[in-house]
Design a protein around this motif. Structure first.
Motif, PDB file in Angstrom:
ATOM      1  N   ILE A  81       0.820  -1.212   0.000  1.00 36.61           N
ATOM      2  CA  ILE A  81       0.000   0.000   0.000  1.00 36.61           C
ATOM      3  C   ILE A  81       0.850   1.257   0.000  1.00 36.61           C
ATOM      4  O   ILE A  81       0.537   2.237  -0.682  1.00 36.61           O
ATOM      5  CB  ILE A  81      -0.953  -0.001   1.224  1.00 36.61           C
ATOM      6  CG1 ILE A  81      -1.833  -1.260   1.183  1.00 36.61           C
ATOM      7  CG2 ILE A  81      -1.828   1.242   1.234  1.00 36.61           C
ATOM      8  CD1 ILE A  81      -2.720  -1.431   2.405  1.00 36.61           C
ATOM      9  N   GLY A  82       1.954   1.217   0.763  1.00 32.33           N
ATOM     10  CA  GLY A  82       2.804   2.404   0.860  1.00 32.33           C
ATOM     11  C   GLY A  82       3.295   2.887  -0.486  1.00 32.33           C
ATOM     12  O   GLY A  82       3.313   4.095  -0.762  1.00 32.33           O
ATOM     13  N   ARG A  83       3.672   1.954  -1.355  1.00 30.25           N
ATOM     14  CA  ARG A  83       4.170   2.338  -2.677  1.00 30.25           C
ATOM     15  C   ARG A  83       3.092   2.973  -3.530  1.00 30.25           C
ATOM     16  O   ARG A  83       3.391   3.768  -4.418  1.00 30.25           O
ATOM     17  CB  ARG A  83       4.740   1.107  -3.388  1.00 30.25           C
ATOM     18  CG  ARG A  83       5.999   0.566  -2.722  1.00 30.25           C
ATOM     19  CD  ARG A  83       6.558  -0.621  -3.465  1.00 30.25           C
ATOM     20  NE  ARG A  83       7.814  -1.063  -2.888  1.00 30.25           N
ATOM     21  CZ  ARG A  83       8.556  -2.047  -3.395  1.00 30.25           C
ATOM     22  NH1 ARG A  83       8.150  -2.689  -4.482  1.00 30.25           N
ATOM     23  NH2 ARG A  83       9.686  -2.381  -2.814  1.00 30.25           N
ATOM     24  N   ALA A  84       1.830   2.602  -3.270  1.00 29.53           N
ATOM     25  CA  ALA A  84       0.729   3.208  -4.018  1.00 29.53           C
ATOM     26  C   ALA A  84       0.475   4.640  -3.553  1.00 29.53           C
ATOM     27  O   ALA A  84      -0.029   5.472  -4.323  1.00 29.53           O
ATOM     28  CB  ALA A  84      -0.541   2.374  -3.851  1.00 29.53           C
ATOM     29  N   ILE A  85       0.834   4.927  -2.304  1.00 31.81           N
ATOM     30  CA  ILE A  85       0.653   6.283  -1.775  1.00 31.81           C
ATOM     31  C   ILE A  85       1.712   7.216  -2.345  1.00 31.81           C
ATOM     32  O   ILE A  85       1.405   8.295  -2.847  1.00 31.81           O
ATOM     33  CB  ILE A  85       0.728   6.260  -0.230  1.00 31.81           C
ATOM     34  CG1 ILE A  85      -0.415   5.412   0.338  1.00 31.81           C
ATOM     35  CG2 ILE A  85       0.680   7.676   0.329  1.00 31.81           C
ATOM     36  CD1 ILE A  85      -0.353   5.237   1.840  1.00 31.81           C
ATOM     37  N   THR A  86       2.969   6.803  -2.268  1.00 34.70           N
ATOM     38  CA  THR A  86       4.063   7.604  -2.834  1.00 34.70           C
ATOM     39  C   THR A  86       5.269   6.708  -3.108  1.00 34.70           C
ATOM     40  O   THR A  86       5.529   5.777  -2.346  1.00 34.70           O
ATOM     41  CB  THR A  86       4.482   8.737  -1.879  1.00 34.70           C
ATOM     42  OG1 THR A  86       5.595   9.439  -2.450  1.00 34.70           O
ATOM     43  CG2 THR A  86       4.871   8.210  -0.516  1.00 34.70           C
ATOM     44  N   LYS A  87       5.949   7.011  -4.195  1.00 35.69           N
ATOM     45  CA  LYS A  87       7.165   6.278  -4.544  1.00 35.69           C
ATOM     46  C   LYS A  87       8.416   7.106  -4.290  1.00 35.69           C
ATOM     47  O   LYS A  87       9.520   6.714  -4.669  1.00 35.69           O
ATOM     48  CB  LYS A  87       7.111   5.852  -6.012  1.00 35.69           C
ATOM     49  CG  LYS A  87       6.031   4.814  -6.304  1.00 35.69           C
ATOM     50  CD  LYS A  87       6.090   4.345  -7.747  1.00 35.69           C
ATOM     51  CE  LYS A  87       5.023   3.281  -8.007  1.00 35.69           C
ATOM     52  NZ  LYS A  87       5.050   2.806  -9.418  1.00 35.69           N
TER      53      LYS A  87
END
Length: 364
Positions: free
Chosen positions: A188-194
């Motif tokens: 999920i974290g990667r979908a929030i910001t990369k």
């Protein structure tokens, strides 16, 4: 800002390693050490990657980063199984290690073959270097590994919660939070910001979580607590001998009780004749009767209780363990009671004899 994120996490990871070293106990599994070592390696690689200026340099750092990526979930799984008191057969552990190793071997092909990464390049984002890659067909194995280890960890936590009442629910709750955060960070974290790598933070959360669990886990092992307390009090010493009665090692307490042990060499018979004969006699009695008998051994003003048992390496019997306990106070107390009882009996016999004599005189 992004660089500060990696630097702060790396510093906090190093502090966690320092705290681990300070609170480490003998009964902690060596797997705990691997968790902190692999986590710090990953955090340090994130910092190095942020400063990388060439593709080859960034790719080499990334390969070191994948050591944590491939093996940290496996080590964490082993620890969770240990906390949940679930014993994995050796062949299962071996297969899991081989699987993680195979995935890492695939990682090492990056830059030489299009199997794991078809292409790699670097670019600067938010002031840090980022490796831009196009995934190859074998990269799916890394996702399979992460997914499998996460699923196995969740299974272990649920099984421990439902089937292992002796396992601390607080420890399981902490481990569950760590796992939930790892799932959030990876998927999920990667979908929030990369802009940042969330797994760096997840690894730090794992370190903190395991520190908390470590600080509590010893409280639930009575054997380890009793053993540690006795050793710390300096009243119990241990001497180990192999199956051929050759000296292996002895604790400092045992050497204080029996100073002759300090002169012994490992893998040789006990050099002191008197000590060797006693050890051999005790071991022979234990081996012949298949029963551990507590022997009383007097040395000067001290009285020791000797207990002979088998020495194990895993499930294999490799020799004998001699426990030496300072029982001077108890033995002296018991001897005092015995003397008191003897004196009391003598007085009672004397008084009984006197009463009989007086009774006989009156009758006459």
């Amino acid at each position: 800002m992004v660089l500060s994120y990696y630097l702060v996490i790396c510093i906090l990871s190093a502090l966690c390693c320092a705290v681990y070293y300070l609170i480490k106990r003998n009964y902690y599994s060596v797997v705990y050490s691997l968790v902190f070592l692999l986590a710090f390696l990953s955090q340090f690689c994130y910092v190095l990657l942020a400063y990388a200026r060439e593709v080859r340099e960034a790719l080499i750092i990334y390969k070191f980063l994948y050591i944590g990526g491939c093996y940290l979930p496996l080590v964490g799984l082993f620890l969770i199984f240990s906390i949940c008191k679930i014993n994995l057969p050796k062949w299962v552990r071996c297969l899991l290690i081989l699987f993680a190793t195979f995935v890492y071997v695939c990682v090492l092909t990056a830059g030489y073959s299009p199997l794991f990464y078809k292409s790699v390049d670097i670019e600067t984002r938010s002031g840090v270097t980022v490796l831009v890659k196009e995934y190859g067909p074998l990269h799916i194995l890394f996702y399979v590994e992460i997914g499998f280890f996460m699923a196995a960890t969740i299974f272990a936590l649920i099984y421990g919660w439902l089937k292992k009442p002796e396992v601390s629910r607080k420890n399981l709750a902490i481990a569950a939070f760590m796992q939930i955060f790892s799932i959030f960070a990876y998927f999920i974290g990667r979908a929030i910001t990369k802009e940042i790598e969330w797994m760096a933070l997840a690894d730090l959360v794992d370190e903190i979580g395991f520190l908390i669990i470590m600080n509590r886990v010893g409280m639930y092992s009575v054997d380890d607590l009793v053993s540690s307390s006795l050793v710390k009090e300096g009243k119990v010493g241990y001497v180990s001998l192999d199956s051929k009665k050759r000296y292996l090692s002895a604790t400092d307490v045992a050497k204080r009780f029996l100073p002759e042990l300090a002169k012994n060499h490992a893998d040789r018979i006990v050099e002191n004749d008197k000590l060797r004969e006693m050890f051999n006699t005790w071991i022979d009695e234990f081996r012949n009767d298949n029963l551990s008998i507590k022997h009383v051994y007097r040395k000067g003003d001290f009285i020791y209780l000797i207990h002979v048992g088998e020495l194990f390496d895993g499930s294999n019997k490799i020799g004998y363990l001699i426990e030496i306990m300072d029982d001077t106070e108890h033995q002296q107390h018991m001897e005092g009671i015995e003397r008191y009882n003897q004196n009391l009996n003598r007085e009672l016999i004397a008084k009984t004899k006197l009463i009989r004599e007086l009774t006989n005189k009156q009758d006459n």
